[in-house]
Design an enzyme around this catalytic site. Structure first.
Site, short mmCIF file in Angstrom:
data_model
loop_
_atom_site.label_atom_id
_atom_site.label_comp_id
_atom_site.label_asym_id
_atom_site.label_seq_id
_atom_site.Cartn_x
_atom_site.Cartn_y
_atom_site.Cartn_z
N LYS A 83 0.86 -1.25 0.08
CA LYS A 83 -0.03 -0.20 -0.05
C LYS A 83 0.83 1.33 0.15
O LYS A 83 0.72 2.15 -0.66
CB LYS A 83 -0.88 0.01 1.29
N LYS B 173 0.31 12.40 6.23
CA LYS B 173 0.43 11.28 6.99
C LYS B 173 1.14 10.00 6.29
O LYS B 173 2.07 9.44 6.71
CB LYS B 173 -0.87 10.87 7.68
#
Length: 305
Positions: A177, A245
């Site tokens: 991911k 983030k």
């Protein structure tokens, strides 16, 4: 709740933009769902769709044998999964935990050890596809963990995913991911630069998009970002804060592996600039407005309010 009912129930913590879509599709496919969210509005919405409410992550785990954690940060996920009011104190033998948020791959490995000690298992199963595909039940689930545990939860994953990829041991789903996110997030910054340069040179942004999408500049990032650049629609699919983030996680993970990351570190600073400019809660595509202000052009209509 009877143990048989608990075994058929899916618990989910985090029913916002992404988790809400996942939970709605679980309900559509006939799964009993118990949910918790710190946002009363988010929880009320999923309860209106048929989920049962819970008062904490621990209560969710007490009432469901398959547990999903869909929060934003590693710290939040740690509280939900192994915190004193989280899943771990209520976990039972045979339970399965799906950590679906984009977080630290090394953290999920530690949490899995704690689950295994209680006879349960944890898989990292981050999703890709954004809010629209979450609503349609067409996410990609990218899974790390034991093959047997994956087969146990595959029907749950397939309720909100059109594709399920098994990448290997726990942590490998998140590793994949991060690689994928790095591509979309660095490419978004490059696209913003290209569209502002083209506009400054006198090109029509719509015609730029028309050319790029059938030329070597074509990409999923182009299809996601260019329409927003042109329309000025920066309602969040994924916010600047979440992008920052994610990029922080990518660069820290690469550092732990000893891999140099030039492009991701540069784009990380671009998104930090966007946060400093107050774009935190807007879509990642809004990063183009930084370049527009510096270049003195606007690629599309902009809300001046």
């Amino acid at each position: 709740m009877a143990e048989a009912d608990r075994g058929k129930t899916v618990g989910i913590v985090g029913v916002g933009v992404m988790g809400g879509g996942m939970a709605r599709n679980l309900l559509k496919k006939g799964w009993p769902v118990v949910a918790f969210d710190v946002s009363t509005a988010a929880l009320d919405d999923i309860v209106a769709h048929g989920a049962a409410p819970a008062g904490s992550a621990r209560e969710v785990a007490d009432r469901a044998a398959t547990l999903i954690c869909m929060v934003e940060t590693t710290d939040q996920a740690e509280m939900v999964i192994v915190g004193e009011d989280g899943f771990l104190p209520a976990i039972r033998q045979g339970d399965r935990v799906l950590s679906t948020a984009t977080i630290d791959p090394n953290a999920v490995k530690r949490w899995r050890e704690m689950m295994v000690a209680k006879g349960a298992d944890l898989l990292d199963a981050p999703v890709s596809g954004g809010a629209e595909r979450a609503d349609k039940g067409e996410l990609s689930s990218i899974v790390g963990g034991e093959a047997g545990a994956l087969e146990d939860v595959r029907p749950v994953l397939e309720a909100y995913s059109s594709q399920v990829f098994h990448m290997g041991e726990v942590g490998q789903g998140l590793a994949m991911k991060h690689c994928n996110n790095m591509m979309i997030q660095t490419t978004t910054a490059a696209l913003a630069e290209a569209f502002v340069m083209g506009k400054k040179a006198g090109l029509d942004p719509q015609k730029m998009y028309d050319v790029m999408r059938v030329s070597t500049g074509a990409s999923t990032a182009l299809e996601m970002r260019a329409p927003r650049f042109i329309s000025g629609d920066f309602k969040p699919g994924g916010t600047i804060d979440i992008t920052f983030k994610d990029q922080s996680l990518q660069t820290e993970f690469a550092k732990s592996l000893g891999v140099p990351m030039f492009m991701a570190n540069v784009s990380l600073q671009i998104y930090q600039m966007a946060r400093a400019a107050g774009l935190n809660k807007l879509d990642g595509a809004s990063v183009i407005t930084l370049y527009e202000k510096m270049a003195g052009v606007e690629v599309g209509p902009r809300d001046k309010g």
